[in-house]
Scaffold this active site. Sequence first.
Site, PDB file in Angstrom:
ATOM      1  N   HIS A 391       1.252  -1.420  -0.159  1.00  0.00           N
ATOM      2  CA  HIS A 391      -0.029  -0.288  -0.293  1.00  0.00           C
ATOM      3  C   HIS A 391       1.259   1.304  -0.178  1.00  0.00           C
ATOM      4  O   HIS A 391       0.802   2.486  -0.734  1.00  0.00           O
ATOM      5  CB  HIS A 391      -0.488  -0.063   1.571  1.00  0.00           C
ATOM      6  CG  HIS A 391      -1.129   1.349   1.136  1.00  0.00           C
ATOM      7  ND1 HIS A 391      -3.200   1.228   1.119  1.00  0.00           N
ATOM      8  CD2 HIS A 391      -1.414   2.533   1.752  1.00  0.00           C
ATOM      9  CE1 HIS A 391      -4.055   2.223   1.138  1.00  0.00           C
ATOM     10  NE2 HIS A 391      -3.042   3.194   1.636  1.00  0.00           N
ATOM     11  N   GLU A 392       1.890   1.470   0.735  1.00  0.00           N
ATOM     12  CA  GLU A 392       2.494   2.099   1.095  1.00  0.00           C
ATOM     13  C   GLU A 392       3.643   2.919  -0.239  1.00  0.00           C
ATOM     14  O   GLU A 392       3.605   4.125  -0.367  1.00  0.00           O
ATOM     15  CB  GLU A 392       3.444   2.280   2.503  1.00  0.00           C
ATOM     16  CG  GLU A 392       2.329   2.370   3.829  1.00  0.00           C
ATOM     17  CD  GLU A 392       1.172   4.115   3.567  1.00  0.00           C
ATOM     18  OE1 GLU A 392       1.821   4.679   2.912  1.00  0.00           O
ATOM     19  OE2 GLU A 392       0.734   4.033   4.735  1.00  0.00           O
ATOM     20  N   HIS A 395       1.819   4.457  -3.135  1.00  0.00           N
ATOM     21  CA  HIS A 395       1.450   5.923  -2.798  1.00  0.00           C
ATOM     22  C   HIS A 395       2.889   6.782  -3.112  1.00  0.00           C
ATOM     23  O   HIS A 395       3.500   7.365  -4.279  1.00  0.00           O
ATOM     24  CB  HIS A 395       1.648   6.016  -0.947  1.00  0.00           C
ATOM     25  CG  HIS A 395      -0.049   6.416  -0.860  1.00  0.00           C
ATOM     26  ND1 HIS A 395      -1.153   6.737  -0.944  1.00  0.00           N
ATOM     27  CD2 HIS A 395      -0.354   5.489   0.498  1.00  0.00           C
ATOM     28  CE1 HIS A 395      -1.641   6.584  -1.010  1.00  0.00           C
ATOM     29  NE2 HIS A 395      -1.533   5.894   0.129  1.00  0.00           N
ATOM     30  N   HIS A 398       4.165   6.305  -6.895  1.00  0.00           N
ATOM     31  CA  HIS A 398       2.669   7.270  -7.999  1.00  0.00           C
ATOM     32  C   HIS A 398       3.696   8.468  -7.145  1.00  0.00           C
ATOM     33  O   HIS A 398       3.804   9.445  -8.609  1.00  0.00           O
ATOM     34  CB  HIS A 398       1.946   7.689  -6.641  1.00  0.00           C
ATOM     35  CG  HIS A 398       0.409   8.572  -7.591  1.00  0.00           C
ATOM     36  ND1 HIS A 398      -1.442   8.778  -6.423  1.00  0.00           N
ATOM     37  CD2 HIS A 398       0.774   8.974  -8.181  1.00  0.00           C
ATOM     38  CE1 HIS A 398      -1.326   9.300  -7.505  1.00  0.00           C
ATOM     39  NE2 HIS A 398      -0.796   9.839  -8.210  1.00  0.00           N
TER      40      HIS A 398
END
Length: 597
Positions: A391-392, A395, A398
């Site tokens: 998940h992190e 980020h 991105h």
Amino acid sequence: MSEVKKVKRREEISKEDKWNIEKIYASAEEWEKDFIKLKEMAPKLREFQGRLKDSRELLNFLKLDEEISRLADKLFVYAFLKSDEDTSNNSNQSIKNKVEAYSAELAAMEAFFIPEILSYEEGTIEKAIEENQELKVYKFMLQRVLKRKPHILSKDMEELMASVSDALNAPSSIFGMLTNADMTFPTIKDEEGNEVELTEGNYSIFIKSKDVKVREAAFKALFNTYEHFKNTIASSLTSSIKNFSFVAKTRKYNSSLEASLKPNDIPLEVYDNAIKTINDNLDSLHRYVRTKKKLLGLNEIHMYDLYVPVIDAPKSNIEFNEGVKIIKEALKPLGEEYLKIFDEGIESGWIDIYENKGKRKGAYSWGSYDTMPYVLLNYNYELNDVSTLAHEMGHSIHSYYSRKEQPYTYADYTLFCAEVASTVNENLLINYLIENEKDEKKKLYLINTQLEQIRTTVFRQIMFAEFEKITHEKIDAGEPLTSEDLCKIYHDLNVKYFGEDIIVDKEIDMEWARIPHFYNDFYVYQYATGYSAANSFVKSILEDGGDTVEKYKGFLKAGGSDYPINILKKAGVDMTTPKPIEDTIARFNELLDMLDK
């Protein structure tokens, strides 16, 4: 007697397992030099006040503002990361407090920019952009500022609105103090029959208990306590909604919903379509309730049975490097370039992996235009920790792409887009794990995990969004709302969403009273839209491969260079249509088929 396992001190963690923030500043002394430089440069911004009509002056201001902002961002990131790696270290806290205090001064020095731009006659800024080629890079940013003009008030009124902002935020503060500091909950008996004081923190553990008496006791104790304060909390919530409605009307918006969505150019139908699409597909949630009732072997299913897993979490001990391997296998559909960036993050010190004494809890991704996109973890060898890493890193990659491809002005992305990249990674991971798991019990656990993600992130958040729409529309229309009104609205929504197979216990009518997000108007729907956009990307990536991956990378590279709806649409996900949410419901049904075999 076995030795107690102690949490390591920061200096006991090996260098390879810590983030490399020395890459930002090698020492506190170097940081201090740049902080002094910032304080020398920043006052120069004020020299441009009253001169921005001239295209050269406007360009010079924007260039200086960028230079100062980039330096401030770098100082800020370093100070906060140092503070978070050991909150007990006083020298780290000192530099954090120093830069945090100065950020308010810096904001004041820049504050004239937007009011001055909006004070000019129509066409002035457009003319400046035409005159000066170098201003073209700022065109979208300036257009966004100019679009706010119909909703900007006179200078005196703006000052008045700013001066009452604390008072307008008071309901949220009152709610926070009441629920976090003043409210206490009774004791209940745990699975072993011990008396335990219930708290908001341990409620999430008890509501998943395999013992129906424990979860029922926790459920009733929690919501009956909220009921004692129902009139006070109803007053704080309705006051918060009234305040938002007042600001929306004062700024000449047609509704509270428009005041929330229009600044980011999000059409109102995005919100309305999300509610309608979920309402059109509530049969899927009703089926989930029936399936859960059957798998748990219950004669009747209650609201307090919704969170209990249909199967216990399998014991796992996944070393960090093994977790990285699993994630890389799951992310293979994103292509070699993406995996190469992922490897760079692992190898070049983006990640602070393990817990240490004084380290901030939880996980996040954070950095600035001129730093690496750092990741804070507290890795504890469980499957959930592997999911958190995926998940992190979503980020962070991105951020990596958007900072590499966009100028500073457009390198940040909006909240509407922020959760998409992280959820794409999470979904690719859990899809991969479900697909490749041979152990039936583990597979069942993974299927249930993804079903719960969709139930809580999409169905539940849209129910919250519908509650917000109803309550704001009533207050916009001047209708008063009592605690009984709020309970009735919330009860009826639960009956509609969960169907006739569940007993909608009266205690659930008070759940609206414990949701802090309701004080951040029209926020929660973005959890559902973000998850649905991510699910649509994953579906296309797994089915179509190449072209979709390139479009998805285009989304990652776009940063904030356009409005979020347009960025997603260019990448093939149109949030103005029901399709993304319908895709998510299709996945929900597919998982239910697996569970219901």
